[in-house]
Design a protein around this motif. Structure first.
Motif, mmCIF file in Angstrom:
data_model
loop_
_atom_site.group_PDB
_atom_site.id
_atom_site.type_symbol
_atom_site.label_atom_id
_atom_site.label_comp_id
_atom_site.label_asym_id
_atom_site.label_seq_id
_atom_site.Cartn_x
_atom_site.Cartn_y
_atom_site.Cartn_z
ATOM 1 N N VAL A 204 56.598 35.555 49.718
ATOM 2 C CA VAL A 204 55.530 35.152 50.293
ATOM 3 C C VAL A 204 54.198 35.302 49.615
ATOM 4 C CG1 VAL A 204 54.425 34.998 52.647
ATOM 5 C CG2 VAL A 204 56.912 34.939 52.516
ATOM 6 N N VAL A 205 54.012 36.804 49.426
ATOM 7 C CA VAL A 205 52.837 36.999 48.854
ATOM 8 C C VAL A 205 52.903 36.859 47.325
ATOM 9 C CG1 VAL A 205 51.442 39.233 48.438
ATOM 10 C CG2 VAL A 205 52.423 38.827 50.715
ATOM 11 N N GLY A 206 53.854 37.365 46.630
ATOM 12 C CA GLY A 206 53.815 37.339 45.290
ATOM 13 C C GLY A 206 53.543 35.904 44.546
ATOM 14 N N SER A 207 54.235 35.123 45.343
ATOM 15 C CA SER A 207 54.288 33.475 44.904
ATOM 16 C C SER A 207 52.697 33.043 45.088
ATOM 17 C CB SER A 207 55.080 32.694 45.703
ATOM 18 O OG SER A 207 54.946 32.791 47.130
ATOM 19 N N GLN A 208 51.921 33.705 46.015
ATOM 20 C CA GLN A 208 50.418 32.977 46.217
ATOM 21 C C GLN A 208 49.842 33.816 45.204
ATOM 22 O OE1 GLN A 208 49.534 30.654 48.278
ATOM 23 N NE2 GLN A 208 51.847 30.341 48.383
ATOM 24 N N VAL A 209 50.117 35.210 44.823
ATOM 25 C CA VAL A 209 49.332 35.869 43.808
ATOM 26 C C VAL A 209 49.654 35.264 42.602
ATOM 27 C CG1 VAL A 209 49.358 38.028 42.242
ATOM 28 C CG2 VAL A 209 49.441 38.375 44.957
ATOM 29 N N ALA A 210 50.821 34.529 42.187
ATOM 30 C CA ALA A 210 50.913 33.883 41.194
ATOM 31 C C ALA A 210 50.204 32.732 40.794
ATOM 32 C CB ALA A 210 52.320 33.730 40.629
ATOM 33 N N GLU B 114 43.817 47.652 48.600
ATOM 34 C CA GLU B 114 43.320 46.926 49.808
ATOM 35 C C GLU B 114 44.108 46.026 50.651
ATOM 36 O OE1 GLU B 114 40.753 46.210 52.355
ATOM 37 O OE2 GLU B 114 39.871 46.896 50.585
ATOM 38 N N ALA B 115 45.131 45.472 50.172
ATOM 39 C CA ALA B 115 46.194 44.314 50.777
ATOM 40 C C ALA B 115 46.875 45.405 51.678
ATOM 41 C CB ALA B 115 46.930 43.461 49.843
ATOM 42 N N ALA B 116 47.188 46.392 51.697
ATOM 43 C CA ALA B 116 48.206 47.168 52.613
ATOM 44 C C ALA B 116 47.728 47.355 53.853
ATOM 45 C CB ALA B 116 48.333 48.698 52.024
ATOM 46 N N VAL B 117 46.512 47.093 54.123
ATOM 47 C CA VAL B 117 46.071 47.003 55.757
ATOM 48 C C VAL B 117 45.175 45.856 55.864
ATOM 49 C CG1 VAL B 117 44.493 48.433 57.471
ATOM 50 C CG2 VAL B 117 45.860 49.438 55.497
ATOM 51 N N ALA B 118 45.427 45.067 56.767
ATOM 52 C CA ALA B 118 44.905 44.004 57.598
ATOM 53 C C ALA B 118 44.542 42.800 56.628
ATOM 54 C CB ALA B 118 43.568 44.545 57.988
ATOM 55 N N GLY B 119 45.518 42.608 55.691
ATOM 56 C CA GLY B 119 45.451 41.294 54.856
ATOM 57 C C GLY B 119 44.372 41.196 54.231
ATOM 58 N N ALA B 120 43.632 40.040 54.374
ATOM 59 C CA ALA B 120 42.532 39.446 53.810
ATOM 60 C C ALA B 120 41.377 39.998 54.353
ATOM 61 C CB ALA B 120 42.140 38.085 53.809
ATOM 62 N N ILE B 121 41.072 41.170 55.369
ATOM 63 C CA ILE B 121 40.030 41.618 55.627
ATOM 64 C C ILE B 121 39.794 43.023 54.976
ATOM 65 C CG2 ILE B 121 39.145 43.093 57.565
ATOM 66 C CD1 ILE B 121 41.196 41.584 59.444
ATOM 67 N N PRO C 205 46.142 34.903 52.625
ATOM 68 C CA PRO C 205 45.112 35.924 52.733
ATOM 69 C C PRO C 205 45.630 37.205 52.074
ATOM 70 C CG PRO C 205 45.710 34.916 54.575
ATOM 71 C CD PRO C 205 46.648 34.473 53.883
ATOM 72 N N THR C 206 46.779 37.772 52.101
ATOM 73 C CA THR C 206 47.244 39.067 51.421
ATOM 74 C C THR C 206 46.948 39.055 49.849
ATOM 75 O OG1 THR C 206 48.522 39.321 53.157
ATOM 76 C CG2 THR C 206 48.791 40.722 51.178
ATOM 77 N N ALA C 207 47.181 37.494 49.370
ATOM 78 C CA ALA C 207 46.924 37.677 48.025
ATOM 79 C C ALA C 207 45.399 37.591 47.497
ATOM 80 C CB ALA C 207 47.248 36.248 47.542
ATOM 81 N N VAL D 46 44.866 41.182 47.285
ATOM 82 C CA VAL D 46 45.251 41.636 45.894
ATOM 83 C C VAL D 46 44.804 41.387 44.815
ATOM 84 C CG1 VAL D 46 47.550 41.278 44.448
ATOM 85 C CG2 VAL D 46 47.645 41.764 46.870
ATOM 86 N N LEU D 47 44.075 39.956 44.668
ATOM 87 C CA LEU D 47 43.256 39.711 43.435
ATOM 88 C C LEU D 47 41.962 40.330 43.552
ATOM 89 C CD1 LEU D 47 45.469 37.440 43.226
ATOM 90 C CD2 LEU D 47 43.774 35.984 42.377
ATOM 91 N N GLY D 48 41.355 40.549 44.684
ATOM 92 C CA GLY D 48 40.188 41.223 44.733
ATOM 93 C C GLY D 48 40.253 42.700 43.966
ATOM 94 N N ASP D 49 41.321 43.402 44.266
ATOM 95 C CA ASP D 49 41.669 44.585 43.579
ATOM 96 C C ASP D 49 41.997 44.431 41.978
ATOM 97 O OD1 ASP D 49 41.364 46.092 45.789
ATOM 98 O OD2 ASP D 49 43.520 46.459 46.273
ATOM 99 N N LEU D 50 42.685 43.493 41.889
ATOM 100 C CA LEU D 50 42.965 42.846 40.351
ATOM 101 C C LEU D 50 41.693 43.024 39.634
ATOM 102 C CD1 LEU D 50 45.233 42.341 38.161
ATOM 103 C CD2 LEU D 50 45.198 40.266 39.095
ATOM 104 N N VAL D 51 40.934 42.184 40.121
ATOM 105 C CA VAL D 51 39.499 41.887 39.530
ATOM 106 C C VAL D 51 38.894 43.081 39.026
ATOM 107 C CG1 VAL D 51 37.281 40.961 39.469
ATOM 108 C CG2 VAL D 51 39.193 39.591 39.989
ATOM 109 N N THR D 52 38.873 44.084 40.024
ATOM 110 C CA THR D 52 38.174 45.451 39.807
ATOM 111 C C THR D 52 38.920 46.465 38.775
ATOM 112 O OG1 THR D 52 37.447 45.531 42.207
ATOM 113 C CG2 THR D 52 37.573 47.765 41.024
ATOM 114 N N VAL D 53 40.177 46.407 38.861
ATOM 115 C CA VAL D 53 41.015 47.218 37.968
ATOM 116 C C VAL D 53 40.989 46.635 36.806
ATOM 117 C CG1 VAL D 53 43.360 47.823 37.714
ATOM 118 C CG2 VAL D 53 42.816 48.063 40.033
#
Length: 444
Positions: A25-31, A141-148, A321-323, A326-333
């Motif tokens: 569910v999440v991984g496919s949206q990240v891709a 970031e995605a470990a708690v509260a999805g997109a928040i 929302p969770t993706a 994830v992408l917010g963290d990916l940009v920072t990293v």
């Protein structure tokens, strides 16, 4: 005659190469977002972001994203061990093999973005130590509260402040159930069935309705807010399966609503400052900002010394929302990789003790079924007074042979309140203590 200058050739920046663990569910949206937003991501990062492999359990399944077949592999260990992988995104969940794969990725020089609340709450210290040893990032970031966006503000935006309390609705399934019980008057079982039909609850809803999911998130929030290692085992946990329609109706009569709350606070312990972390259903006033959080939404309410009260609200789960988190963290990293730096790691310098639930200060709402006889109210009040628990309000309902007393206490230790309830249950004129629920967000 002026000299002719050749146009300057800017060398191409090599791409940031990403390995994805999980394509559900999440991984496919990240891709999907990596593909659809490739140009924007490249502009934000300063280099192309290239997906170089996706580890899945089974090949050939129909997935919610169209990717070249050659990207997929069932050998996750080989993928995270590749020397050309810069960032590993882990969205498989669970403890193993996620822990081993993350540790392997860090050892082989990759930074990690994870959405794994259970692993971080159980063994975050091991992961942070491995990231520090490797000089790489571990973002989650995605470990708690999805997109928040709540973890980054706690870790960075409020780093110059002192957080005193974090209270939140961090599980959408339970919030949907309790919201339905409040708005439609249905019982727990009926509301759970509706949540399952709408896809808000799993076929096995144990992790949600028994509070395990929220407890893991509370541990992460408390760790960040109070610079102390807090694990899921440190969090007092109660679920919502015992919340009845009568409890919800009684809350409504008080001008309250029932929510499953994750509550993390800076307390005064017996030897100085301490941390409390708990998850349980509680009544909160309808005037409280969290009371208006409806259906499957999440919200986190933060109190700090200088900033005061802050509210973070939004969709707390779901693939897209969770993706996004994830992408917010990916940009920072990815930016950190290009700059050859690493971001802030674990901050556990305070090392505060975690209080047991019995030492936590709270309030109770108690419904007591009693014989309708003279002196019963006085004996109930005496049971509270014996343990230095002050009563804020008491209401009697019913006539005839039996009656119901509804008592709301002032703030006291949870141990004293629990002992009071046990004392009530042993009294000869008490037929039953039919409901016990904590009250939050009310002065007193």
């Amino acid at each position: 005659m002026s000299a002719v200058t050749s146009p300057q050739i800017v060398p191409a920046v090599p791409p940031v190469r990403v390995a994805l663990l999980g394509c559900g569910v999440v991984g496919s949206q990240v891709a999907r977002l990596l593909s659809e937003q490739a140009d924007d991501l490249a502009a934000r990062v300063g280099a192309p972001v290239e997906l170089v492999g996706v580890a899945v359990r089974r090949l050939g399944l129909k997935r919610d994203v169209d990717l070249p077949a050659e990207l997929f592999t069932t050998d996750a260990e080989a993928l995270v061990s590749r020397d050309d992988v810069d960032v590993v995104v882990e969205v498989v969940g669970g403890i193993e093999p996620a822990r081993s794969l993350i540790l392997s990725a860090l050892r082989h020089g990759a930074s990690v973005v994870s959405a794994n609340k259970a692993l971080l709450a159980e063994d975050g210290a091991t992961l942070f130590a491995a990231a520090e040893a490797a000089g790489r990032d571990l973002y989650y970031e995605a470990a708690v509260a999805g997109a928040i966006p709540i973890l980054r503000p706690l870790r960075e935006s409020l780093a110059g402040d002192q957080v005193t309390r974090v209270i939140g609705i961090v599980n959408g399934t339970t919030n949907f159930i309790l919201d339905r019980m409040d708005t439609s008057g249905t019982g727990f079982t009926e509301a759970l069935e509706e949540a399952q039909q709408l896809g808000y609850a799993e076929a096995d809803p144990t992790a949600d309705v028994e509070g395990f999911d929220a407890a893991a998130k509370a541990a992460i929030l408390a760790s960040l807010a109070f610079h102390t290692r807090v694990t899921a085992a440190d969090v007092h946990r109660e679920g919502i399966a015992e919340v009845s329609a009568a409890d919800v109706a009684s809350a409504r009569e008080m001008g309250c609503v029932v929510k499953l709350l994750a509550i993390c606070a800076l307390e005064h312990g017996p030897d100085g400052p301490a941390v409390s972390a708990r998850v349980h259903p509680a009544m909160i006033p309808r005037s409280h900002p969290l009371a208006s959080v409806r259906e499957a939404y999440n919200a986190v309410f933060v109190e700090s010394r200088a900033a005061g009260q802050l509210m973070f609200y939004g969709p707390g789960a779901g693939g897209a929302p969770t993706a996004s988190a994830v992408l917010g963290d990916l940009v920072t990293v990815a930016r950190n990789r290009l700059a050859e730096v690493s971001g802030a790691g674990e901050s556990a310098y305070a090392g505060l003790p975690v209080l047991p639930m019995g030492a936590t200060q709270t309030r109770y709402h108690v419904q007591v079924d009693v014989d309708d006889k003279p002196g019963v109210l006085a004996s109930v009040a005496h049971a509270f007074a014996e343990r230095n628990v002050s009563i804020q309000t008491v209401r009697q309902e019913g006539r005839g042979d039996d009656a119901q007393l509804v008592v709301v206490s002032h703030t006291a230790s949870d141990a004293d309140l629990a002992a009071t309830v046990e004392s009530l249950r042993s009294m000869p004129n008490v037929r039953d203590v039919s409901s016990v629920m904590r009250v939050e967000g009310v002065d007193g």
